[in-house]
Enzyme design. Sequence first.
Site, PDB file in Angstrom:
ATOM      1  CD1 TRP A 187      -2.763  -1.686   0.611  1.00  0.00           C
ATOM      2  CD2 TRP A 187      -1.589  -2.155   2.458  1.00  0.00           C
ATOM      3  NE1 TRP A 187      -3.237  -2.868   1.117  1.00  0.00           N
ATOM      4  CE2 TRP A 187      -2.540  -3.178   2.261  1.00  0.00           C
ATOM      5  CE3 TRP A 187      -0.749  -2.231   3.556  1.00  0.00           C
ATOM      6  CZ2 TRP A 187      -2.659  -4.272   3.106  1.00  0.00           C
ATOM      7  CZ3 TRP A 187      -0.874  -3.318   4.411  1.00  0.00           C
ATOM      8  CH2 TRP A 187      -1.806  -4.312   4.188  1.00  0.00           C
ATOM      9  CG  HIS A 188       4.430   1.495   1.342  1.00  0.00           C
ATOM     10  ND1 HIS A 188       5.582   0.917   1.857  1.00  0.00           N
ATOM     11  CD2 HIS A 188       3.519   1.472   2.357  1.00  0.00           C
ATOM     12  CE1 HIS A 188       5.360   0.558   3.125  1.00  0.00           C
ATOM     13  NE2 HIS A 188       4.122   0.885   3.440  1.00  0.00           N
ATOM     14  CE1 TYR A 189      -1.271   0.642  -3.787  1.00  0.00           C
ATOM     15  CE2 TYR A 189      -2.635   2.033  -2.390  1.00  0.00           C
ATOM     16  CZ  TYR A 189      -2.342   0.788  -2.917  1.00  0.00           C
ATOM     17  OH  TYR A 189      -3.101  -0.301  -2.585  1.00  0.00           O
TER      18      TYR A 189
END
Length: 548
Positions: A479-481
């Site tokens: 989830w580290h966009y």
Amino acid sequence: MMLIYGSWRLITAAVFTFCFLLDFGATQFAPNYTFMHEATEAPRVSFFDYIVIGGGTAGIPIATTLSANYSVLLLERGGSPYDDANVTNVMNFGRYFFDTSPDSPSVEFIVEGVVNALPRVLGGGTSTNAGFYSRGEEQFNTEAKLTDADLIEDSYQWVENSIVYDLPLDNWQSALKAGLLEAGVTPDNGNTFDHLIGTKEGGSIFDQNGTRHTAADLLQHANPDGLSLFLHANVHKVLFRHKVSSKPKAYGVVFEDRLGKKHVAYLKGRKQDEIILSAGALGSPQLLMLSGIGPKDQLDALNIRVVLEQPFVGQDMADNPLNSLFIPSPIGVSPSIIQVVGITPFGSYIEEAGGFNFIFANLSDYQGFTYEKGGFIFEKVNGPLSKGELKIVTRNPSDLPSLTFNYFSEPEDLAKCVSGLDTILKAVDSEAFSNYKFANMTDQDILDLNMKLPYNLIPHGNTSISLEQHCKDTVRTIWHYHGGCLIGKVVDDDYKVIGVDSLRVIDGSILLNSPGTNPQASLLMLGRYMGVTILGQRLAGEKPYADW
């Protein structure tokens, strides 16, 4: 907990987010934020010095800081984190992925067979993540054009004094830490927030009682007379004045409340009034395009009036690939989330989460082992070099954009994953970790077992034929966009949108690389840093930032 093979929702909620599925009671006591209201209570027309779009990791510290001297409107499309025990209590971690209601703090979507999730809640990712707190590397400060070392340190400490905690390690975590050191992830850097090559313990936004402290807790420092915060406020677009002789100038926003009523908020009109986009790596480029700033072909296709043709909006989108190995244990493992990290010199970050009582469908007696206890060890590729793009598909801001991340399209990313998995296996085979591994279980057994777990929706075989293929077959997200509004392409060094006036973007979308092992510390710092910087630009000479 039952895992049903092939169920993508359970992939997300169970293996994907290492959910405990235990109900530990009431919601966190909500602070008395007199400035926080539902958007249905917002006036139809209002005026502010600053409008901040997105009450997340960066947006909250920005709005909080600016409210000290100016009127600030903070618009958040989600609800309060304090109303949901699944958000606030560590032992319910991940349960929100089961929530498909309109009020869910998390929205799921699939990219290239990988189940992803987007936070829609005050606090943004700090309300849905695993809580690990570790500062970014020095390279981040350079990339983000942060030049004031004292302000960087003060901004980190401002965050850490409010929401970050040191927690003791349990036996599983201690064993893995020692195993990583045996595997060569050295030196032992002890307990530190700093990003250092080697193995260390970091901080957590969960406290000793298991209560999550999100970015929303930083609102305790806001000036209640200067801040107006509206929840469930869905911003449709930024408004621009456009004269032939000058650049387009942002002057207001249109947002919708839960009842479908439209509201308009305007800047007061002074030269330094600004709108600040902090809607995240997915939300900010989408909203720029919906407002008429982006690739002309996409805007024309949806009949959006072109304010500024900007082909780089939505480009260079990235998601750090994550791979993990479930390690079954012959002894019980206490529940834990991420506190130990191995930072390798080759660009792989190794983390852990333990304490699971799983009943794996079709796997309860695989290869003679019973998998009822154990934990996950994760490997995240830094960077990454692999990039994709974001495209809007409708004019509705509630509709998710089309995304590609092109996981492992760059060979260097794949090589880092292979080295990371190899390091995990060495740590698992170490003497220090031996109590938590079946003695007669081989590396191939572990790899084959994990090939059978429902990590994603990518079709693949049941046997691990190589670490390269294992990386591709079991890839998922952390989830580290980031990306989509890069510095130097979409925004300048002060994060002002190039080609228009009175509009900045301040969030992960401006970054080419995800900072540190986990980006929340850096983005929280960035929000405070830029809030102070903007105040300094406006209040130059009045008083030092330490007094604001």
